[in-house]
Design a protein around this motif. Structure first.
Motif, short mmCIF file in Angstrom:
data_model
loop_
_atom_site.label_atom_id
_atom_site.label_comp_id
_atom_site.label_asym_id
_atom_site.label_seq_id
_atom_site.Cartn_x
_atom_site.Cartn_y
_atom_site.Cartn_z
N ALA A 143 -14.61 45.44 -16.16
CA ALA A 143 -15.93 45.50 -15.53
C ALA A 143 -16.91 45.86 -16.65
N ALA A 144 -18.10 45.29 -16.58
CA ALA A 144 -19.11 45.56 -17.60
C ALA A 144 -20.47 45.74 -16.93
N VAL A 145 -21.21 46.69 -17.45
CA VAL A 145 -22.58 46.93 -17.01
C VAL A 145 -23.46 46.68 -18.23
N LYS A 146 -24.30 45.65 -18.14
CA LYS A 146 -25.19 45.28 -19.25
C LYS A 146 -26.63 45.54 -18.83
N LEU A 200 -30.26 42.76 -25.11
CA LEU A 200 -29.25 43.64 -24.54
C LEU A 200 -29.38 44.99 -25.24
N VAL A 201 -29.69 46.03 -24.48
CA VAL A 201 -29.87 47.36 -25.08
C VAL A 201 -28.67 48.26 -24.84
N SER A 202 -27.83 47.92 -23.86
CA SER A 202 -26.67 48.77 -23.55
C SER A 202 -25.61 47.96 -22.82
N GLU A 203 -24.37 48.17 -23.22
CA GLU A 203 -23.24 47.60 -22.49
C GLU A 203 -22.18 48.68 -22.35
N HIS A 204 -21.75 48.90 -21.11
CA HIS A 204 -20.65 49.81 -20.83
C HIS A 204 -19.50 48.95 -20.31
N LEU A 205 -18.40 48.96 -21.06
CA LEU A 205 -17.25 48.12 -20.76
C LEU A 205 -16.12 49.00 -20.26
N TYR A 206 -15.50 48.61 -19.15
CA TYR A 206 -14.41 49.37 -18.54
C TYR A 206 -13.18 48.49 -18.41
N PHE A 207 -12.04 48.96 -18.90
CA PHE A 207 -10.76 48.29 -18.70
C PHE A 207 -9.66 49.31 -18.87
N ASP A 208 -8.46 48.97 -18.41
CA ASP A 208 -7.31 49.86 -18.47
C ASP A 208 -6.66 49.76 -19.85
N GLN A 209 -6.93 50.75 -20.69
CA GLN A 209 -6.39 50.75 -22.04
C GLN A 209 -4.87 50.74 -22.05
N LEU A 210 -4.24 51.50 -21.16
CA LEU A 210 -2.78 51.57 -21.12
C LEU A 210 -2.19 50.19 -20.83
N GLU A 211 -2.75 49.50 -19.84
CA GLU A 211 -2.28 48.16 -19.52
C GLU A 211 -2.42 47.23 -20.73
N PHE A 212 -3.55 47.30 -21.41
CA PHE A 212 -3.81 46.47 -22.59
C PHE A 212 -2.78 46.77 -23.68
N LEU A 213 -2.58 48.04 -24.00
CA LEU A 213 -1.63 48.42 -25.06
C LEU A 213 -0.18 48.05 -24.69
N GLN A 251 -20.50 38.43 -10.66
CA GLN A 251 -21.52 39.25 -11.29
C GLN A 251 -22.74 39.30 -10.40
N VAL A 252 -23.50 40.36 -10.57
CA VAL A 252 -24.71 40.55 -9.79
C VAL A 252 -25.77 41.17 -10.71
N ALA A 253 -27.01 40.81 -10.47
CA ALA A 253 -28.11 41.38 -11.24
C ALA A 253 -29.01 42.16 -10.30
N ALA A 254 -29.50 43.28 -10.80
CA ALA A 254 -30.50 44.09 -10.10
C ALA A 254 -31.51 44.53 -11.16
N GLY A 255 -32.69 43.96 -11.09
CA GLY A 255 -33.69 44.28 -12.10
C GLY A 255 -33.21 43.83 -13.47
N ASN A 256 -33.12 44.77 -14.40
CA ASN A 256 -32.71 44.45 -15.77
C ASN A 256 -31.24 44.70 -16.04
N VAL A 257 -30.44 44.90 -14.99
CA VAL A 257 -29.02 45.23 -15.14
C VAL A 257 -28.15 44.12 -14.55
N VAL A 258 -27.11 43.76 -15.30
CA VAL A 258 -26.09 42.82 -14.82
C VAL A 258 -24.76 43.56 -14.77
N VAL A 259 -24.09 43.50 -13.63
CA VAL A 259 -22.76 44.07 -13.47
C VAL A 259 -21.80 42.90 -13.24
N ALA A 260 -20.74 42.86 -14.05
CA ALA A 260 -19.78 41.76 -13.95
C ALA A 260 -18.37 42.31 -13.91
#
Length: 138
Positions: free
Chosen positions: A108-111, A118-131, A68-77
């Motif tokens: 991957a998540a952008v918080k 925490l005002v926003s979280e965008h979560l990314y994953f492969d739905q097909l793989e999960f299902l 994970q990395v932070a830039a200002g008020n954003v954390v990307v993991a």
């Protein structure tokens, strides 16, 4: 300014320990949560409905952060979400009965934080793989 890496860690820890109050203490009341499939949730109540669905379906679910990395008020993991499909998974498209399958998928998540919330979280994953791992699709 709040330590956003520490806030992000506490937010994930609250997920892992199924601590709804711990998550609420970090989330802004009107937070935005964006997930695959075009799902955008607003507010703690909507977010917790989805989190509770994951907790019910994957009672031993754990988030592991690899980087994970932070830039200002954003954390990307990026990392892994893993668990056993030990309960019914309730989705907007219907229920997926327990299969007992072990699932493990990359995410991957952008918080975004404002102060200590925490005002926003965008979560990314492969739905097909999960299902597929759940056994809901072949």
């Amino acid at each position: 300014m709040a330590d956003v890496i520490e806030l992000a860690r506490r937010h994930n820890d609250a997920f892992n320990s199924k601590d709804a109050d711990g998550r609420a203490a970090i989330e802004a009341p009107d937070m935005e949560f964006v997930m695959p499939g075009g799902m955008t949730l607003r507010g703690h109540e909507q977010v917790m409905e989805v989190v509770q669905a994951f907790w019910e379906a994957l009672p031993d679910a754990k988030i592991t952060v690899d980087d994970q990395v932070a830039a200002g008020n954003v954390v990307v993991a990026e990392g892994t979400i893993a668990g056993t499909h030990g309960g019914t998974f309730r989705t907007p498209q219907g229920e997926i009965p327990r299969t007992g399958n072990r699932v493990s998928f990359r995410y991957a998540a952008v918080k975004r934080f404002k102060g200590d919330r925490l005002v926003s979280e965008h979560l990314y994953f492969d739905q097909l793989e999960f299902l597929q791992q759940l056994g809901a699709m072949s």
